[in-house]
Write an enzyme that holds these catalytic residues in place. Structure first.
Site: not given
Ligand SMILES: *Cc1c(COP(=O)(O)O)cnc(C)c1O
Length: 356
Positions: A99, A166, A190
């Site tokens: 990511w 993020d 999540k």
């Molecule tokens: C799941 C995840 C993403 C992607 O998220 P989307 O909403 O599907 O774009 C990005 N960063 C991390 C750390 C993730 O766990």
């Protein structure tokens, strides 16, 4: 039989969230309508959005000068939206996983990107510690929890530079010093709500400094001015997010859930470390995620992986297959995961060891 949901995302949500959202799907706030079929500009839904925003501020102690937004598009949209709004000349990226690498790739469209450090050499099974951060960065981008590899930066780094993070898979799992960040973003699926909404916390002062034109939908200022109602927001996920936020609030807030998360993770890591059939893929306890716990069979027992998977599945444990780039197992232990579910998995590991 009730399943123990260890999925990495979309993933387990509190029963409180699911039950209240199910009710609102049939009768929202006494309107006699589904939350899916009311105007987002109705006074009932505007109240939901306002309360969701104020509850995020309350739970995370968001200081003055920051805005909380609920946007569509997922965390992946933030990979480009962050640099579009905040990268004037140069940004640093810490490459701690797939990511993080995707975020870094997008930023290159907007300016100079420096990879400050990377743990790719060991399939991202640690967090780089020793690195220099140039003082003239617009920001340093971090992925605080690396969902795929089970590593986590559990503190808010003090590096003398504004951070962009993020936090998709660890938001609301631990206290955060928001004042260190210019921007935090998190896809909801999540630890907060069904997929479809992304939480953004952005510092007012960091915005409005770009020379480039920014398309309205990708400009944080558009959404700030419209209180996340510039276009139709993901109404149902926002409603569910509010339920999860209230669940957190009713259960003692972030510091209480953080203690529980640490305890829960310790139960599983202790078993992995003491059971001779298994080993954790992340060795340094400091780097071990309390949200995604990755483990594999010890090399000499590699051929027993399928058998353990079968046993765990027979006990109702689902979603424990590791990501294809790591293999083995991954138990995601988000806020809503009860300790009892982890104990079921641990009991399966002990039964497996006794049998062999
Ligand atoms: C799941 C995840 C993403 C992607 O998220 P989307 O909403 O599907 O774009 C990005 N960063 C991390 C750390 C993730 O766990």
């Amino acid at each position: 039989m009730k399943k123990h949901n260890f999925s990495a995302g979309p993933s387990i949500l509190p029963e409180f969230t699911i039950k209240n959202t199910a009710e609102a799907v049939t009768n929202f706030a006494g309107t006699g309508l589904s939350v899916m079929e009311v105007s987002h500009r109705s006074k009932e839904f505007v109240a939901v959005m306002d309360e969701a925003i104020s509850t995020v501020k309350e739970l995370l102690h968001v200081p003055a000068g920051y805005h909380v937004l609920f946007l569509g598009g997922g965390a992946s949209t933030q990979f480009c939206m962050a640099p579009y709004n905040l990268l004037k000349t140069k940004a640093g990226y810490l490459n701690t996983g797939a990511w993080a690498a995707k975020a870094q790739k997008e930023a290159k469209l907007f300016g100079e990107v420096i990879e400050i450090a990377s743990s790719k050499d060991k399939n991202y099974n640690y967090i780089p510690k020793k690195f220099d951060v140039p003082s003239d960065l617009d920001y340093l981008h971090l992925t605080t929890n690396n969902t795929i590899y089970g590593t986590e930066t559990k503190t808010d780094l003090d590096l003398g530079v504004r951070l962009v993070a993020d936090m998709s898979s660890d938001i609301f799992s631990r206290p955060v010093d928001i004042s260190k960040y210019n921007l935090i973003y998190a896809g909801a699926q999540k630890n907060l709500a069904p997929a479809g909404v992304t939480l953004v916390i952005v510092k007012e002062e960091a915005l409005g400094k770009m020379d480039r034109a920014i398309p309205s939908m990708l400009d944080y200022r558009t959404h700030i001015a419209a209180a996340s109602m510039y276009n139709t927001p993901p109404v149902l996920p926002v409603y569910a997010a509010l339920q999860t936020l209230n669940w957190l609030k009713n259960n003692g807030g972030i510091s209480t859930i953080n203690k529980k998360n640490i305890e829960k993770a310790a139960v599983l890591y202790d078993e992995i470390d003491s059971n001779k059939f298994f080993k954790a893929t992340v060795e340094d306890p400091e780097d071990r995620s309390i949200m995604n716990i990755c483990f594999v069979m010890q090399d000499e027992y590699a051929d027993l992986e399928g058998e353990f998977m079968q046993l765990a599945t027979s006990k109702g444990c689902v979603g424990i297959k590791g990501h294809r780039s790591v293999g083995g197992f991954r138990a995601s232990t988000y806020n809503a995961m009860p300790k009892e579910s982890i104990e079921v998995l641990v009991a399966a590991m002990q039964e497996f060891a006794a049998k062999h």
